[in-house]
Design a protein around this motif. Structure first.
Motif, mmCIF file in Angstrom:
data_model
loop_
_atom_site.group_PDB
_atom_site.id
_atom_site.type_symbol
_atom_site.label_atom_id
_atom_site.label_comp_id
_atom_site.label_asym_id
_atom_site.label_seq_id
_atom_site.Cartn_x
_atom_site.Cartn_y
_atom_site.Cartn_z
ATOM 1 N N PRO A 149 -17.038 5.359 12.607
ATOM 2 C CA PRO A 149 -16.684 4.254 11.710
ATOM 3 C C PRO A 149 -15.187 3.976 11.646
ATOM 4 C CG PRO A 149 -18.054 5.899 10.600
ATOM 5 C CD PRO A 149 -17.563 6.507 11.863
ATOM 6 N N TYR A 150 -14.398 4.903 12.186
ATOM 7 C CA TYR A 150 -12.947 4.779 12.103
ATOM 8 C C TYR A 150 -12.277 4.604 13.463
ATOM 9 C CZ TYR A 150 -13.901 6.538 7.415
ATOM 10 O OH TYR A 150 -14.389 6.709 6.145
ATOM 11 N N THR A 151 -13.059 4.310 14.484
ATOM 12 C CA THR A 151 -12.510 4.060 15.814
ATOM 13 C C THR A 151 -12.621 2.569 16.081
ATOM 14 O OG1 THR A 151 -13.251 6.267 16.507
ATOM 15 C CG2 THR A 151 -12.584 4.747 18.254
ATOM 16 N N PHE A 152 -11.622 1.820 15.644
ATOM 17 C CA PHE A 152 -11.663 0.362 15.732
ATOM 18 C C PHE A 152 -11.227 -0.157 17.100
ATOM 19 C CE2 PHE A 152 -10.580 1.289 11.198
ATOM 20 C CZ PHE A 152 -11.829 1.008 10.686
ATOM 21 N N GLU A 153 -10.552 0.716 17.857
ATOM 22 C CA GLU A 153 -10.140 0.400 19.219
ATOM 23 C C GLU A 153 -10.450 1.629 20.070
ATOM 24 O OE1 GLU A 153 -5.939 -1.117 19.213
ATOM 25 O OE2 GLU A 153 -6.162 -0.632 17.090
ATOM 26 N N LEU A 160 0.822 -1.205 0.000
ATOM 27 C CA LEU A 160 0.000 0.000 0.000
ATOM 28 C C LEU A 160 0.860 1.260 0.000
ATOM 29 C CD1 LEU A 160 -2.667 -1.104 2.620
ATOM 30 C CD2 LEU A 160 -3.170 -0.487 0.250
ATOM 31 N N PRO A 161 0.359 2.348 -0.586
ATOM 32 C CA PRO A 161 1.072 3.626 -0.478
ATOM 33 C C PRO A 161 1.044 4.118 0.968
ATOM 34 C CG PRO A 161 -1.074 3.923 -1.481
ATOM 35 C CD PRO A 161 -0.867 2.449 -1.375
ATOM 36 N N ASP A 162 1.793 5.180 1.244
ATOM 37 C CA ASP A 162 1.846 5.697 2.619
ATOM 38 C C ASP A 162 0.483 6.200 3.082
ATOM 39 O OD1 ASP A 162 4.746 5.399 2.955
ATOM 40 O OD2 ASP A 162 4.866 6.961 1.416
ATOM 41 N N LEU A 163 -0.216 6.882 2.200
ATOM 42 C CA LEU A 163 -1.563 7.382 2.483
ATOM 43 C C LEU A 163 -2.498 6.931 1.379
ATOM 44 C CD1 LEU A 163 -1.292 11.130 3.621
ATOM 45 C CD2 LEU A 163 -2.054 9.194 4.979
ATOM 46 N N PHE A 164 -3.739 6.613 1.731
ATOM 47 C CA PHE A 164 -4.686 6.207 0.704
ATOM 48 C C PHE A 164 -6.102 6.466 1.197
ATOM 49 C CE2 PHE A 164 -2.930 2.771 3.167
ATOM 50 C CZ PHE A 164 -4.018 2.122 3.705
ATOM 51 N N PHE A 165 -6.972 6.805 0.265
ATOM 52 C CA PHE A 165 -8.364 7.104 0.579
ATOM 53 C C PHE A 165 -9.110 5.813 0.883
ATOM 54 C CE2 PHE A 165 -12.799 7.762 -0.703
ATOM 55 C CZ PHE A 165 -13.104 8.917 -0.004
ATOM 56 N N VAL A 166 -9.875 5.813 1.986
ATOM 57 C CA VAL A 166 -10.693 4.649 2.343
ATOM 58 C C VAL A 166 -12.125 5.099 2.597
ATOM 59 C CG1 VAL A 166 -8.790 3.317 3.333
ATOM 60 C CG2 VAL A 166 -10.127 4.850 4.802
ATOM 61 N N TYR A 167 -13.046 4.161 2.405
ATOM 62 C CA TYR A 167 -14.457 4.414 2.671
ATOM 63 C C TYR A 167 -14.811 3.937 4.077
ATOM 64 C CZ TYR A 167 -14.651 4.711 -2.442
ATOM 65 O OH TYR A 167 -14.431 5.039 -3.753
ATOM 66 N N ALA A 168 -15.824 4.580 4.666
ATOM 67 C CA ALA A 168 -16.337 4.106 5.950
ATOM 68 C C ALA A 168 -17.059 2.783 5.731
ATOM 69 C CB ALA A 168 -17.303 5.139 6.533
ATOM 70 N N GLY A 169 -17.067 1.953 6.767
ATOM 71 C CA GLY A 169 -17.774 0.682 6.672
ATOM 72 C C GLY A 169 -16.838 -0.488 6.432
ATOM 73 N N SER A 170 -17.307 -1.442 5.638
ATOM 74 C CA SER A 170 -16.561 -2.690 5.458
ATOM 75 C C SER A 170 -15.202 -2.472 4.815
ATOM 76 C CB SER A 170 -17.377 -3.671 4.613
ATOM 77 O OG SER A 170 -17.680 -3.114 3.345
ATOM 78 N N HIS A 171 -15.072 -1.454 3.960
ATOM 79 C CA HIS A 171 -13.809 -1.224 3.262
ATOM 80 C C HIS A 171 -12.661 -0.951 4.238
ATOM 81 C CE1 HIS A 171 -11.131 1.301 0.471
ATOM 82 N NE2 HIS A 171 -11.069 0.055 0.043
ATOM 83 N N SER A 172 -12.834 0.050 5.084
ATOM 84 C CA SER A 172 -11.780 0.386 6.045
ATOM 85 C C SER A 172 -11.656 -0.676 7.140
ATOM 86 C CB SER A 172 -12.039 1.764 6.670
ATOM 87 O OG SER A 172 -13.350 1.838 7.187
ATOM 88 N N ALA A 196 -20.309 9.406 8.225
ATOM 89 C CA ALA A 196 -19.000 9.923 7.825
ATOM 90 C C ALA A 196 -18.622 9.409 6.457
ATOM 91 C CB ALA A 196 -17.950 9.507 8.853
ATOM 92 N N GLY A 197 -18.108 10.284 5.634
ATOM 93 C CA GLY A 197 -17.595 9.879 4.333
ATOM 94 C C GLY A 197 -16.190 9.324 4.469
ATOM 95 N N GLY A 198 -15.545 9.147 3.345
ATOM 96 C CA GLY A 198 -14.201 8.585 3.357
ATOM 97 C C GLY A 198 -13.158 9.574 3.842
ATOM 98 N N GLY A 199 -11.971 9.057 4.068
ATOM 99 C CA GLY A 199 -10.853 9.888 4.505
ATOM 100 C C GLY A 199 -9.544 9.212 4.184
ATOM 101 N N MET A 200 -8.459 9.877 4.522
ATOM 102 C CA MET A 200 -7.130 9.348 4.231
ATOM 103 C C MET A 200 -6.643 8.456 5.369
ATOM 104 S SD MET A 200 -6.478 10.406 1.271
ATOM 105 C CE MET A 200 -7.106 11.648 0.130
#
Length: 443
Positions: free
Chosen positions: A144-148, A99-111, A329-333
């Motif tokens: 959606p991005y707080t996995f812990e 993977l690149p250093d930074l990449f766009f991800v979607y909320a939900g199953s993708h991230s 929430a939409g996607g983010g880096m």
């Protein structure tokens, strides 16, 4: 004599050691180590899907380009990949841990899947270092991005608002129709417009996610309530064959049976439906925030001035909050687990550049929704976007179905709504959905 030679040899060895130590922070530092030489460039890679000509894509690319200009010591490799092929390409490099250093991800199953694969690292430090920025995100922005606990993996640069009810005020006034706030009022409006040869609700469901994302998530939530849906998704205490969900699908079938949608809705896409609506052929359209961006680029201000926005009407006896829009929430880096040292520092700096307060304002002023409390210049946005922006700020958000369902179950409900539109039954679709989600949960 021997002692003098021995001493000279020792001094020579020491000189070599000192020389080596002195050069250790120069041009030979390994990838990921912090750069101390200000002339040395840090190589930073970023992938995103803002490749189009819409205002939002241009704005985000502009933010990345400005970051590169402002940080000449960072050698930026930025790749804009078209949305249609983005997920597949990212999955391919993820499989090889490249993977690149930074990449766009979607909320939900993708991230979530990328996190479970151990490919992400939190960005909590840059969020906590800017408390005022953190506090201005709307409620639920980081969920959606707080996995812990207390570890945030992305700061959203957009908002997914998927069930805004757009309506043509001139048509409502012409035929003396009340803007519906209840289900009965909606069905009355459907009848009046049909009687006058006006399509009540424009729908382009060729790509079958549209009816699911824009209508059923919000409509079903009004019937079942949010907690029921989350329980059914987790297969804990609720099932999609429960009476309340079959009732929710029944309301969708009512729309179909009463000819709320134009003929052939399953054969035209969402963009065609937007044009059908904005040209005055339909009185209403249920769509997401993306329609604001699309219309800002394709419609005239005169066309948009007669359009207003509201929420879907309430359902009699429904368990859900009627003042809601499905979304979140939409996607983010996201930050690659492999990025370390100076590369990580540069990546965190870029995350702030594309999702910090100034960036959120710029993205909002590109006629795109953000999950952030910011003030915008009304002169910089379309009249329609300004109405929707203020609506969303005072409206609660409920889940979009495909953000919680498994990939298989999401496909089942998408196709199931198409089935209902051509004569399928709510009971049959509910059973298929329940079976698919149960399979995804059962080990």
């Amino acid at each position: 004599m021997k002692s003098i030679r021995k001493m000279s040899l020792m001094l020579l060895v020491m000189a070599f050691i000192l020389a080596a130590c002195g050069s250790s922070s120069g041009s030979n530092n390994k990838a990921g180590e912090e750069v101390t030489n200000k002339d040395e460039k840090v190589k930073l890679s970023i992938w995103h899907n803002f490749a189009g000509d819409d205002l939002r894509a241009k704005t985000v690319r502009g933010l990345i380009e400005k970051f590169a200009q402002d940080n000449p010591n960072i050698e930026l490799d930025a790749q804009a990949i078209p949305p249609d092929g983005y997920r597949q390409r990212l999955s391919t490099v993820a499989a090889g841990n490249e993977l690149p250093d930074l990449f766009f991800v979607y909320a939900g199953s993708h991230s979530t899947e990328l996190y479970k694969a151990g490919l992400l690292q939190p960005i909590t430090e840059v969020v906590d270092a800017n408390p005022e920025w953190k506090d201005n995100f709307l409620p639920g922005a980081f969920d959606p991005y707080t996995f812990e606990p207390d570890k945030i993996y992305t700061a959203p640069i957009g908002m997914s608002a998927t069930s805004i009810l757009y309506y043509n005020t001139s048509l409502f006034e012409k035929y003396s129709v009340k803007v519906p706030t209840t289900w009965d009022e909606l069905m009355t409006a459907v009848k009046v417009f049909n009687d006058n040869k006006i399509t009540p609700i424009a729908l382009g469901n060729k790509a079958p996610w549209v009816a699911q994302s824009t209508i059923i998530g919000s409509l079903a939530d009004r019937v079942t309530g949010t907690e029921w849906f989350k329980s059914a998704s987790a297969q804990k205490g609720a099932k999609f064959t429960d009476p309340e969900f079959i009732e929710a699908l029944g309301y969708f079938k009512q729309l179909v049976d009463n000819k709320a949608f134009q003929e052939g809705a399953n054969s035209i896409d969402n963009t065609q439906a937007e044009q059908y609506f904005i040209q005055g052929n339909a009185a209403m359209m249920v769509s997401g925030a993306w329609t604001l961006t699309n219309l800002a680029a394709s419609a005239s201000e005169e066309q948009m001035k007669v359009v207003d926005v509201t929420v879907l009407p309430s359902i009699p006896g429904g368990k859900g909050d009627p003042n809601t829009i499905s979304g979140g929430a939409g996607g983010g880096m996201a930050l690659s687990k492999r990025s370390e040292g100076a590369v990580k520092e540069a990546a965190l700096k870029l995350i702030y550049a594309v999702s910090g307060p100034e960036a959120q304002k710029a993205i909002a002023e590109s006629n795109s929704m953000v999950m952030y409390d910011t003030e915008i210049d009304q002169a910089k946005v379309s009249s329609l976007y300004y109405k929707a922006f203020n609506l969303v700020k005072k409206t609660n958000i409920t889940p979009v179905y495909d953000a919680y369902l498994s990939a298989e179950a999401g496909e089942v409900i998408n196709n199931g709504l198409q089935e209902i539109m051509v004569g399928g039954t709510p009971e049959s679709v509910a059973k298929k959905l329940q079976d698919a989600q149960a399979r995804s949960i059962t080990p």
